[in-house]
Structures are given as structure tokens and as C-alpha cells.
Design a protein around this motif. Structure first.
Motif, PDB file in Angstrom:
ATOM      1  N   PHE A 173    -110.458  44.252 -52.921  1.00 16.61           N
ATOM      2  CA  PHE A 173    -109.197  44.001 -52.762  1.00 16.61           C
ATOM      3  C   PHE A 173    -108.991  42.613 -51.864  1.00 16.61           C
ATOM      4  CE2 PHE A 173    -105.011  44.220 -51.130  1.00 16.61           C
ATOM      5  CZ  PHE A 173    -104.128  44.447 -51.869  1.00 16.61           C
ATOM      6  N   ARG A 174    -109.846  42.790 -50.715  1.00 16.05           N
ATOM      7  CA  ARG A 174    -109.886  41.436 -49.852  1.00 16.05           C
ATOM      8  C   ARG A 174    -110.802  40.437 -50.336  1.00 16.05           C
ATOM      9  NH1 ARG A 174    -110.121  37.757 -47.435  1.00 16.05           N
ATOM     10  NH2 ARG A 174    -109.707  37.358 -45.219  1.00 16.05           N
ATOM     11  N   ALA A 175    -111.934  40.534 -50.638  1.00 19.95           N
ATOM     12  CA  ALA A 175    -112.892  39.578 -50.947  1.00 19.95           C
ATOM     13  C   ALA A 175    -112.401  38.465 -52.085  1.00 19.95           C
ATOM     14  CB  ALA A 175    -114.231  40.060 -51.639  1.00 19.95           C
ATOM     15  N   THR A 176    -112.662  37.240 -52.033  1.00 20.88           N
ATOM     16  CA  THR A 176    -112.017  36.303 -52.653  1.00 20.88           C
ATOM     17  C   THR A 176    -112.665  35.885 -54.052  1.00 20.88           C
ATOM     18  OG1 THR A 176    -113.396  34.598 -51.426  1.00 20.88           O
ATOM     19  CG2 THR A 176    -111.438  34.794 -50.558  1.00 20.88           C
ATOM     20  N   ASP A 177    -113.715  36.658 -54.123  1.00 20.17           N
ATOM     21  CA  ASP A 177    -114.537  36.571 -55.619  1.00 20.17           C
ATOM     22  C   ASP A 177    -115.232  37.596 -55.781  1.00 20.17           C
ATOM     23  OD1 ASP A 177    -117.136  35.591 -54.448  1.00 20.17           O
ATOM     24  OD2 ASP A 177    -115.880  33.796 -53.959  1.00 20.17           O
ATOM     25  N   LEU A 178    -115.984  37.811 -56.690  1.00 22.35           N
ATOM     26  CA  LEU A 178    -116.510  39.046 -56.880  1.00 22.35           C
ATOM     27  C   LEU A 178    -118.179  38.921 -56.525  1.00 22.35           C
ATOM     28  CD1 LEU A 178    -115.989  39.811 -60.942  1.00 22.35           C
ATOM     29  CD2 LEU A 178    -115.114  40.869 -58.889  1.00 22.35           C
ATOM     30  N   GLU A 179    -118.735  37.599 -56.156  1.00 25.43           N
ATOM     31  CA  GLU A 179    -119.890  37.427 -55.717  1.00 25.43           C
ATOM     32  C   GLU A 179    -120.007  37.932 -54.226  1.00 25.43           C
ATOM     33  OE1 GLU A 179    -123.019  34.039 -54.846  1.00 25.43           O
ATOM     34  OE2 GLU A 179    -121.431  33.359 -55.880  1.00 25.43           O
ATOM     35  N   LYS A 180    -118.834  37.225 -53.679  1.00 22.42           N
ATOM     36  CA  LYS A 180    -118.663  37.899 -52.047  1.00 22.42           C
ATOM     37  C   LYS A 180    -118.509  39.469 -51.951  1.00 22.42           C
ATOM     38  CE  LYS A 180    -116.956  34.004 -49.568  1.00 22.42           C
ATOM     39  NZ  LYS A 180    -117.339  32.956 -50.388  1.00 22.42           N
ATOM     40  N   SER A 181    -117.786  39.893 -53.070  1.00 18.05           N
ATOM     41  CA  SER A 181    -117.563  41.527 -52.874  1.00 18.05           C
ATOM     42  C   SER A 181    -118.804  42.195 -53.132  1.00 18.05           C
ATOM     43  CB  SER A 181    -116.627  41.778 -54.356  1.00 18.05           C
ATOM     44  OG  SER A 181    -115.455  41.331 -54.317  1.00 18.05           O
ATOM     45  N   MET A 182    -119.707  41.995 -53.954  1.00 22.02           N
ATOM     46  CA  MET A 182    -121.043  42.394 -54.213  1.00 22.02           C
ATOM     47  C   MET A 182    -121.850  42.142 -52.896  1.00 22.02           C
ATOM     48  SD  MET A 182    -120.519  43.748 -56.848  1.00 22.02           S
ATOM     49  CE  MET A 182    -121.846  44.686 -57.011  1.00 22.02           C
ATOM     50  N   THR A 183    -121.800  41.081 -52.167  1.00 20.78           N
ATOM     51  CA  THR A 183    -122.567  40.756 -51.042  1.00 20.78           C
ATOM     52  C   THR A 183    -122.052  41.953 -49.886  1.00 20.78           C
ATOM     53  OG1 THR A 183    -122.946  38.321 -51.527  1.00 20.78           O
ATOM     54  CG2 THR A 183    -123.185  39.186 -49.305  1.00 20.78           C
ATOM     55  N   ILE A 184    -120.830  42.084 -49.860  1.00 18.36           N
ATOM     56  CA  ILE A 184    -120.355  42.876 -48.826  1.00 18.36           C
ATOM     57  C   ILE A 184    -120.794  44.493 -49.338  1.00 18.36           C
ATOM     58  CG2 ILE A 184    -118.476  43.939 -47.782  1.00 18.36           C
ATOM     59  CD1 ILE A 184    -117.041  41.160 -48.351  1.00 18.36           C
ATOM     60  N   LEU A 185    -120.616  44.641 -50.394  1.00 21.84           N
ATOM     61  CA  LEU A 185    -120.759  46.038 -50.965  1.00 21.84           C
ATOM     62  C   LEU A 185    -122.293  46.499 -50.651  1.00 21.84           C
ATOM     63  CD1 LEU A 185    -119.466  48.322 -52.628  1.00 21.84           C
ATOM     64  CD2 LEU A 185    -120.666  47.562 -54.643  1.00 21.84           C
ATOM     65  N   GLN A 186    -123.131  45.527 -51.015  1.00 22.87           N
ATOM     66  CA  GLN A 186    -124.720  45.772 -50.744  1.00 22.87           C
ATOM     67  C   GLN A 186    -124.957  45.936 -49.432  1.00 22.87           C
ATOM     68  OE1 GLN A 186    -127.247  42.605 -51.502  1.00 22.87           O
ATOM     69  NE2 GLN A 186    -128.723  43.695 -52.245  1.00 22.87           N
ATOM     70  N   SER A 187    -124.325  45.185 -48.509  1.00 22.36           N
ATOM     71  CA  SER A 187    -124.373  45.312 -47.033  1.00 22.36           C
ATOM     72  C   SER A 187    -123.772  46.616 -46.275  1.00 22.36           C
ATOM     73  CB  SER A 187    -123.823  43.998 -46.329  1.00 22.36           C
ATOM     74  OG  SER A 187    -123.908  44.074 -44.784  1.00 22.36           O
ATOM     75  N   PHE A 188    -122.560  46.976 -46.867  1.00 25.20           N
ATOM     76  CA  PHE A 188    -121.786  48.175 -46.098  1.00 25.20           C
ATOM     77  C   PHE A 188    -122.500  49.437 -46.994  1.00 25.20           C
ATOM     78  CE2 PHE A 188    -118.098  50.964 -46.566  1.00 25.20           C
ATOM     79  CZ  PHE A 188    -117.524  50.636 -45.308  1.00 25.20           C
ATOM     80  N   VAL A 189    -122.676  49.334 -47.992  1.00 24.25           N
ATOM     81  CA  VAL A 189    -123.136  50.748 -48.478  1.00 24.25           C
ATOM     82  C   VAL A 189    -124.691  50.829 -48.359  1.00 24.25           C
ATOM     83  CG1 VAL A 189    -123.483  52.069 -50.652  1.00 24.25           C
ATOM     84  CG2 VAL A 189    -121.411  50.816 -50.618  1.00 24.25           C
ATOM     85  N   PHE A 190    -125.655  49.729 -48.634  1.00 23.17           N
ATOM     86  CA  PHE A 190    -127.063  49.862 -48.504  1.00 23.17           C
ATOM     87  C   PHE A 190    -127.589  49.389 -47.188  1.00 23.17           C
ATOM     88  CE2 PHE A 190    -125.927  49.787 -53.176  1.00 23.17           C
ATOM     89  CZ  PHE A 190    -126.583  50.990 -53.531  1.00 23.17           C
ATOM     90  N   PHE A 191    -126.753  49.050 -46.610  1.00 21.61           N
ATOM     91  CA  PHE A 191    -127.250  48.502 -45.292  1.00 21.61           C
ATOM     92  C   PHE A 191    -128.283  47.212 -45.362  1.00 21.61           C
ATOM     93  CE2 PHE A 191    -125.627  52.476 -44.141  1.00 21.61           C
ATOM     94  CZ  PHE A 191    -124.948  52.191 -43.078  1.00 21.61           C
ATOM     95  N   ASN A 192    -127.997  46.433 -46.452  1.00 14.63           N
ATOM     96  CA  ASN A 192    -129.086  45.496 -47.076  1.00 14.63           C
ATOM     97  C   ASN A 192    -128.448  44.101 -46.777  1.00 14.63           C
ATOM     98  OD1 ASN A 192    -131.036  43.921 -48.092  1.00 14.63           O
ATOM     99  ND2 ASN A 192    -130.895  44.670 -49.948  1.00 14.63           N
ATOM    100  N   SER A 193    -128.953  43.389 -45.808  1.00 13.66           N
ATOM    101  CA  SER A 193    -128.265  41.823 -45.538  1.00 13.66           C
ATOM    102  C   SER A 193    -129.266  40.856 -44.909  1.00 13.66           C
ATOM    103  CB  SER A 193    -126.976  41.998 -44.649  1.00 13.66           C
ATOM    104  OG  SER A 193    -126.352  40.868 -44.395  1.00 13.66           O
ATOM    105  N   SER A 194    -129.242  39.850 -45.494  1.00  7.36           N
ATOM    106  CA  SER A 194    -130.225  38.743 -44.708  1.00  7.36           C
ATOM    107  C   SER A 194    -129.470  37.907 -43.651  1.00  7.36           C
ATOM    108  CB  SER A 194    -130.634  37.894 -45.932  1.00  7.36           C
ATOM    109  OG  SER A 194    -129.705  37.246 -46.774  1.00  7.36           O
ATOM    110  N   GLY A 195    -128.057  38.244 -43.542  1.00  8.25           N
ATOM    111  CA  GLY A 195    -127.505  37.544 -42.302  1.00  8.25           C
ATOM    112  C   GLY A 195    -127.895  37.821 -41.051  1.00  8.25           C
ATOM    113  N   SER A 196    -127.701  36.895 -40.309  1.00 11.22           N
ATOM    114  CA  SER A 196    -128.141  37.302 -38.817  1.00 11.22           C
ATOM    115  C   SER A 196    -126.809  37.037 -37.700  1.00 11.22           C
ATOM    116  CB  SER A 196    -128.991  36.371 -38.334  1.00 11.22           C
ATOM    117  OG  SER A 196    -128.433  34.805 -38.614  1.00 11.22           O
ATOM    118  N   ASN A 197    -125.806  36.592 -38.183  1.00  9.99           N
ATOM    119  CA  ASN A 197    -124.562  36.406 -37.330  1.00  9.99           C
ATOM    120  C   ASN A 197    -123.921  38.044 -37.047  1.00  9.99           C
ATOM    121  OD1 ASN A 197    -124.669  33.729 -37.493  1.00  9.99           O
ATOM    122  ND2 ASN A 197    -123.053  33.658 -38.948  1.00  9.99           N
ATOM    123  N   GLU A 198    -123.521  37.993 -35.866  1.00  7.70           N
ATOM    124  CA  GLU A 198    -122.985  39.302 -35.319  1.00  7.70           C
ATOM    125  C   GLU A 198    -121.622  39.259 -35.080  1.00  7.70           C
ATOM    126  OE1 GLU A 198    -124.444  42.268 -35.087  1.00  7.70           O
ATOM    127  OE2 GLU A 198    -126.311  42.085 -34.793  1.00  7.70           O
TER     128      GLU A 198
END
Length: 468
Positions: free
Chosen positions: A380-405
Motif C-alpha cells: 500500500f505504501r511502497a512507491t513501486d513493486l521493486e521496493k515492495s519486494m525489497t521491504i517484504l524480503q527484509s521484513f519477513v525473512f530478515f534478509n537485507s544488505s543495507g547498513s543504515n539504522e
């Protein structure tokens, strides 16, 4: 004009004072109609013409439906209402979406397509007042109500300013009878209305607007943040959109109440729901009941067997998602809720004979429901599907390559707000304010307002649902 701005408070003070100074009910209604047009025209006066078109067309349609007995002619008049309202809504809200989607589909098939889109400004509140006027024509067509013969009453129903731009979606059958009664100030629950307005103000200006910069920074570049930060971003958005939308509704109901008009309940602590079906009985109630009565049931509801019921349920939620915005992310959001409703129904059938299993799942229901709602909020909030999948992967599977906190300590704010939310649902404080002497209430209210101003965000921001 935003409810949390000082100019709105000044505007409403003038509206309120003049409304109660006037003695004639007809003059009061005329005054509220003029103020409603002024309120809406403050956004963009050009779009007042759209409200006037919907008002005049549906007023005439209602009269014609009432005096026409021929079935075919009645259908034609109903189609006039549907065509006018959905045509205006479709052009301003969905023209570019369908043009872009058609071009992308043809390009996918190998054809060269480059259709021209238009620079269309979306009129604020168009989805809300369109559904209001449509319900009026449909109810008259099915002979559930009689038309109103006073154009002034119908025009005020369409444009009543407290709920004009973001709901709740008011039914003609509940609002129009109120216009026939003379307003009496002694019936106004002033203390309750003032308290409700303050609660809505705090939700919007002190919570939603404060969380907005954090949420915006995360959803702008989710790939740069850690998995822990994705939880902060998503949970904060869940809080932001609830406080933003329910805060508007609280203030709208309070303003209408101070004028002695009653608007329907639109939120009933939805994040404490035990399942997704209950969530939709508590979230945006005026929309969910509208979709049920004017879409799900006409499609067949649950009358055609299990497969047809689930088809109708999914179609309703997909179109409900599209109502929120012209984008495939909203369609996916609706599809996720539709799928969850189907799964929940199947699970209820399966677990019904197993009392112990049902008890365990009942206790797990609220956190699981809220978790799924948060997953859907990502799309609902993400601006495109690519960002949605990135957030979904991080939120559900705790898988993220980012370092910002964002700082997981911020989850403490979420916990505090959750406790307050739970206490409010349990009516922890009761209604002590109604029994309090006026001078004590006034002193307490002034103190509460002073404290609230300390937490108000430095900048005003439009309500999230203004874009829908």
C-alpha cells in the motif's frame, strides 16, 4: 484547509457561532452549505463544478426513479447516475493508470505502443462523495428509501464539510432525516465532542505527523536499511496511517457533533482484531459496509456456493484496493486482504470441531492478523513493486544488505502506543468528563491542549487519505 491548522479552527469557530445564532433551520442549512462550498473551494475552486454536477444529476435521477414505474426507464435513470459519477471518477482518477497499463501490456506482447497521458489533478475527496451520491441513487432504485425533494437538503448531504474530503462515507438514509429536524444546542454533548476532537488532533498532529519523516525516509530507500529498521519503518507506517485516518474521522465526527449532526463510526480499534474478517468490520467501516452492500451482495454474495462466494469476495477486495488508488500496488493490497479473508474462512471451518485448536488460534489471532495487515501495508505504501519486494524480503525473512539504522530503540514508542491503544479499547478512563463540573473540565482541557502543542510536528501535512 486541514483540520489541524489554525485557520480551520478559526473557520469552524465562525461556522459554529453563526450556526447556533441563526434560528431558522432552513437558514442554518443554507449557511452550512455555503461554508461547505467555501471549505472545499479552498483546495481548488474549479473542482466545485464536479460536486455540483454530481449533486444536480443525482437529485434529478432520484426524483425520476421515484415517479417512474417502467422497469427499463428506471434502469436507464440508474445508468445515468452510474455513468456520470463513475465516468467523472474514472477520468480523473484512473485515466492515466489504464492508459499506462494498456501501453505496457502491448509492449509486453511485442507491439510498439506509446499512448499520451494527461496532466490530471486528482480532486480531493472525489472517491468519498462519489460513493455517497451513488448509494443514494441505488437505494432509491431498489426502493429502500424515498428521494429528497428539497435540493438544499440533498446538496448539503453531498457536500457537508466535516466528512466531505475523507469520510466517513455517509448514507443518505441516515443523514437526510437529520436535516428535517431543528437543531437544538442542549442536545449537543459538548464535552465529548471537544475531547474527541482533541484525541483526533493528537493522533494526527502529534503522532502521525511526527512519524511521517521516519516512515518517508525508510520507504524512499528501503534497500539501504537493515532488517531491524524495516520493522521500525513498517510498524511505524501502520501506526501513522491509522492515527492519520482515524484522527481525521474523530475530528470530523466531533465537528459534526458540535453542530448536532451524527456521523457513523468509522474505526473501532481494528489492530486488536482476532482475524481479518473482524479487521474489516473495524477498519474504515463506512467503506467496508458500502462495498458489502453495493458490490459484494449484488455480485451474489454467499448465495452461489463456495467458489462463487470466494470469487465475489476476491473481486470486492480487488476493486476496494483499486478504489484507494490508481496503481497495481493497491490492487495487490486488496488481493492480499481478499486471499486472507478466504483462508480465514476455510480455517474457521477446519478448526471448528477442534475446540482446543480453536482456543490456541484465538489467542494468536490478534498478533497474526496485525502481522498480515502490516505485510499488506508494505504494498500500500511502497512507491513501486521493486521496493515492495525489497521491504517484504527484509521484513519477513530478515534478509537485507543495507547498513543504515533507524534505531530499534524506536520500537519502544510503538510499544507505548500499543499499550495506550489497548487501554483505550478497554475504556480504561470511562466517561468521567461528562460528570465533571464545567470549570474543572475547562481547566483540564486547556492544560491538555497546552501539553499537546508541545508535541505537534513543526510542519502541517495533508491527511494521507486526501490522495484517495
Amino acid at each position: 484547509m486541514i483540520f489541524t491548522e489554525f485557520r480551520f479552527l478559526f473557520f469552524f469557530l465562525i461556522v459554529f457561532s453563526t450556526h447556533w445564532i441563526l434560528r431558522e433551520n432552513r437558514y442554518r442549512k443554507l449557511w452550512l452549505l455555503l461554508c461547505s462550498y467555501l471549505f472545499y473551494g479552498a483546495w481548488d475552486w474549479r473542482f466545485l463544478s464536479l460536486i455540483w454536477i454530481s449533486t444536480v444529476v443525482d437529485y434529478i435521477v432520484g426524483l425520476q426513479l421515484d415517479k417512474t414505474t417502467n422497469g427499463d426507464r428506471r434502469k436507464i435513470w440508474l445508468l445515468v447516475s452510474l455513468g456520470t459519477n463513475l465516468g467523472i471518477l474514472g477520468f480523473f482518477k484512473y485515466f492515466n493508470f489504464f492508459v499506462d497499463s494498456a501501453a505496457n501490456f502491448l509492449n509486453f506482447l511485442g507491439f510498439s505502443a506509446d499512448f499520451t497521458t494527461l496532466n490530471i489533478i486528482l480532486p480531493v475527496g472525489i472517491s468519498f462523495y462519489t460513493f455517497q451520491t451513488l448509494s443514494y441513487s441505488i437505494d432509491i432504485y431498489y426502493k429502500k428509501m424515498k428521494p429528497v425533494y428539497k435540493l438544499l437538503d440533498f446538496a448539503l448531504f453531498v457536500s457537508f464539510f466535516p466528512q466531505l474530503v475523507a469520510g466517513p462515507i455517509v448514507r443518505a438514509s441516515t443523514f437526510l432525516p437529520q436535516l428535517e429536524k431543528t437543531r437544538v444546542f442542549s442536545r449537543v454533548r459538548v464535552k465529548s465532542c471537544l475531547l474527541l476532537f482533541l484525541i483526533g488532533f493528537v493522533k494526527k498532529a502529534c503522532i502521525s505527523d511526527r512519524l511521517s519523516p521516519i516512515v518517508d525516509s525508510f520507504f524512499a530507500a528501503p534497500e539501504t536499511y537493515t532488517a531491524g529498521s524495516s520493522w521500525v519503518g513498517v510498524l511505524f507506517y501502520a501506526v501513522q496511517i491509522y492515527c492519520d485516518f482515524s484522527g481525521y474521522t474523530d475530528m470530523a465526527i466531533a465537528c459534526a457533533g458540535l453542530l448536532e449532526y451524527e456521523l457513523c463510526l468509522n474505526f473501532n480499534f481494528p489492530y486488536l482484531s482476532e482475524n481479518i474478517t473482524e479487521f474489516w468490520r473495524r477498519w474504515h467501516i463506512s467503506l467496508s459496509t458500502w462495498l458489502r452492500d453495493y458490490l459484494y451482495i449484488p455480485l451474489g454474495g454467499n448465495r452461489g456456493g463456495q467458489l462463487m462466494t470466494y470469487r465475489n469476495l476476491m473481486l470486492t477486495m480487488l476493486l476496494g484496493g483499486l478504489w484507494h488508488g490508481a496503481g497495481w500496488n493497491f490492487v495487490i493490497w486488496g488481493g492480499l486482504h481478499g486471499g486472507a479473508l478466504i483462508v480465514q474462512r476455510e480455517w474457521s471451518k477446519f478448526s471448528a470441531p477442534y475446540r482446543q485448536l480453536s482456543g490456541v488460534m484465538k489467542s494468536m489471532g490478534p498478533p497474526l492478523t496485525f502481522y498480515w495487515v502490516c505485510i499488506a501495508w508494505i504494498f500500500f505504501r511502497a512507491t513501486d513493486l521493486e521496493k515492495s519486494m525489497t521491504i517484504l524480503q527484509s521484513f519477513v525473512f530478515f534478509n537485507s544488505s543495507g547498513s543504515n539504522e533507524l534505531g530499534t530503540h524506536l520500537l519502544g514508542i510503538f510499544i507505548v502506543l500499543a499499550i495506550v491503544h489497548f487501554a483505550a479499547q478497554r475504556n480504561f478512563l470511562g466517561e468521567w468528563w461528562e460528570k465533571t463540573p464545567d470549570w474543572i473540565f475547562a481547566a483540564w482541557y486547556g492544560l491538555a491542549v497546552s501539553v499537546a502543542f508541545w508535541f505537534v510536528a513543526p510542519n502541517y501535512s495533508a491527511f494521507i487519505y486526501f490522495q484517495f
